[in-house]
Design a protein around this motif. Structure first.
Motif: not given
Length: 577
Positions: A476-477, A488-492, A496-497, A562-565
């Motif tokens: 993506e980035f 951006k990572l959190a929004d993506f 996505r999820c 991965r923990g953020m996901v």
């Protein structure tokens, strides 16, 4: 937060959208100009899956995965399975293979749920496995499991209910599980008869209690479905059906039968007296096959059976308190289509499309009412499968993979602790479909641990991860660290999820959930200070000079990504249906 209509539908009819597949928000939205048209087209598409010449549902991705050499039982005939896993399943000095069918079956159900485009078929297979519930590791269920799953449940889940009931009656697994294999006159065993009436057909809602006798039960009024039949059943109906079931067993080598697992009738065990079940009389000495067929016809086609099944289906897809008008309409369809080959398909369609056919998708409580979102929580199986579909997991769960990557046995052992291991419910009433049952911490915590293990598995050196979190992020980035900002990572990954975002311009940015997920990435190891939310990970300041693909102290960014996901997949938003 209420999702768009497409995301709501895909989360209810199946196990959530999977990006790039034909069970995706993009595909749903391509099917018409408005929600009503799209829902109708999508339901009809899902209710018409592709099938092979034997009537089995086909899906190229699933079929390829289940062709793996670690699966050896799935395509065998009943006769071959009986020989291989019952007759020869526990040889002296040889390998114990008796339970291979159930071990493969409980793993194959994950593969189908992860990858099948026919998600509604998977939901309905799950529904009917619970409705005609068997304990998968039971004496005769384990060696014949694939036949039960393939030829009884899946082949008939969109077919005719009377045919499905007959197939369950012919199964050695069912006859053993509910004790009919020892049902003999004069001291009959009522267990199977009671569960046929209480669970499989009319249901407890049509049980009139122990006080009434058969002749005291009122009849269904003229002009209503089933006019003239008794309105429900009483204990005497159970006893009479149990007498009709005496002698019906299967070939296991005892009592003069051949050890082949096929339906067998032991004449000396049968009660030849006259019987009455739900208002239908059979004279003494009626041929046993004629007698039991007549009684199963009667209860399968009784309008109370339609109400019972329509109620359960409506609770599965609409919520725990579905509108009575939806149930009544579906029960009427069940009765009028009682002889149709696609009776159950018609019933499911009637439930899912009720109201929307009139161009009004907002009738309160109907499936097309998006206000239904959140009135049910996901059970552990739905939680794990929907989460791993969302991150495009690449994992063919299979038998006897204990070590290395992927470790299927480890996955199954972790999931077992949720209390929702497939086909592991021992009572005959199936896993509960009520949200309150699953709200305890054990189910949630072990579902989350299963997801967390899967996201971590295969992320070591020179391994291929099961869930391509880093690869998806970089696709993506790109590799420009300036783009790898926590915002951006959190929004993506939220988009996505869940497959959607609340704002077309800002996505999830500005929502409470985005802030919480973003802050997980921003927090410094001192737990007090925060890295800037709009500075790329690896782009500075001090302490933030390693990129998201690195996994060393002090920040372990790869683990933290991965923990953020995980945080997204464990959120209340992800737990709701």
């Amino acid at each position: 937060m209420t999702p768009p209509f497409a995301a709501y539908v895909l989360g209810r009819l199946g196990f959530g959208p999977r990006k790039g597949s034909l069970y995706s928000i993009e595909h749903f939205n391509s099917l018409g100009a408005g929600d009503v048209d799209r829902l109708t087209a999508f339901v009809d598409e899902q209710l018409a899956p592709s099938r092979d010449g034997n009537g089995n549902v086909t899906d190229a991705d699933v079929d390829a995965r289940l062709a793996h050499p670690d699966y050896v039982t799935l395509g065998k005939s009943f006769d071959q399975s009986w020989t291989d896993y019952e007759v020869n399943g526990n040889p002296s000095g040889g390998p114990y293979v008796r339970d291979l069918p159930i071990r493969e079956g409980e793993r194959a159900v994950f593969v189908r749920a992860f990858y099948s485009r026919w998600q509604l078929v998977e939901q309905l297979a799950d529904f009917w496995h619970d409705h005609f519930s068997l304990y998968g590791y039971d004496r005769y269920a384990a060696p014949t499991w694939e036949h039960w799953d393939r030829e009884v449940i899946r082949k008939h889940s969109l077919g005719n209910f009377r045919t499905l009931l007959q197939k369950t009656f012919e199964s050695p697994a069912m006859l053993y599980f509910l004790d009919n294999y020892i049902n003999r006159a004069p001291s009959f065993n009522e267990n199977y008869a009671r569960e046929i009436l209480e669970l499989h057909t009319l249901g407890a809602l049509n049980y009139l209690g122990p006080e009434l006798q058969q002749h005291e039960v009122p009849s269904i009024p003229a002009g209503e479905d089933g006019a003239g039949m008794p309105v429900g059943y009483v204990d005497a109906d159970v006893y009479e059906l149990a007498r009709a079931l005496t002698g019906w067993s299967f070939g296991n080598g005892g009592n003069g039968t051949t050890n082949n697992g096929l339906p067998a009738f032991i004449n000396g065990w049968h009660d030849i007296g006259q019987k009455t079940v739900v208002g239908l009389f059979q004279a003494a000495n009626t041929p046993p096959a004629t007698e039991i067929a007549a009684f199963l016809d009667r209860i399968a086609m009784h309008p109370g059976t339609g109400r019972h099944i329509a109620t359960k289906l409506a609770r599965r897809f609409l919520g725990e308190n579905p509108p009575q008008e939806v149930i009544d309409n579906a029960a009427h369809v069940f009765f009028t289509a009682r002889n149709a080959a696609d009776q159950l398909k018609q019933v499911v369609r009637a439930i899912l499309l009720y109201g929307s056919q009139d161009g009004d998708p907002t009738i309160p409580g109907c499936f097309s009412d998006i206000a239904n979102f959140g009135n049910k929580v996901k059970r552990p199986f739905e939680t794990v499968v929907s989460a791993l579909r969302a991150v495009s997991v690449d994992f063919t769960v299979r038998r006897n993979v204990a070590n290395g990557s992927p470790a299927s046995d480890t996955f199954m052992d972790r999931f077992r602790r949720t209390g929702h291991r497939p086909f592991d419910w021992r009572p005959p009433n199936g896993f509960p479909d009520a949200s309150d049952y699953w709200m305890g911490s054990t189910a949630f915590v072990h579902a989350w641990r299963t997801i967390d293990w899967t996201l971590d598995e295969g992320t070591g050196n020179e391994q291929t991860p099961l869930a391509p979190v880093l690869a998806t992020t970089l696709a993506e980035f790109g590799s420009n660290v300036a783009q790898h900002t926590p915002n951006k990572l959190a929004d993506f990954w939220l988009t996505r999820c869940f497959g959607w975002a609340p704002d077309s311009a800002n996505g999830w940015i500005g929502t409470a959930l985005h802030t919480q997920v973003r802050d997980f990435l921003c927090r410094n190891t001192d737990t007090l200070t925060m890295f800037p939310a709009d500075v790329g990970i690896g782009a500075g300041p001090a302490g933030n000079t390693q990129g998201i693909g690195t996994n060393s102290g002090p920040n372990y960014w790869y683990n933290r990504l991965r923990g953020m996901v995980d945080c997204i997949l464990f959120s209340p938003q992800a737990m709701l249906r």
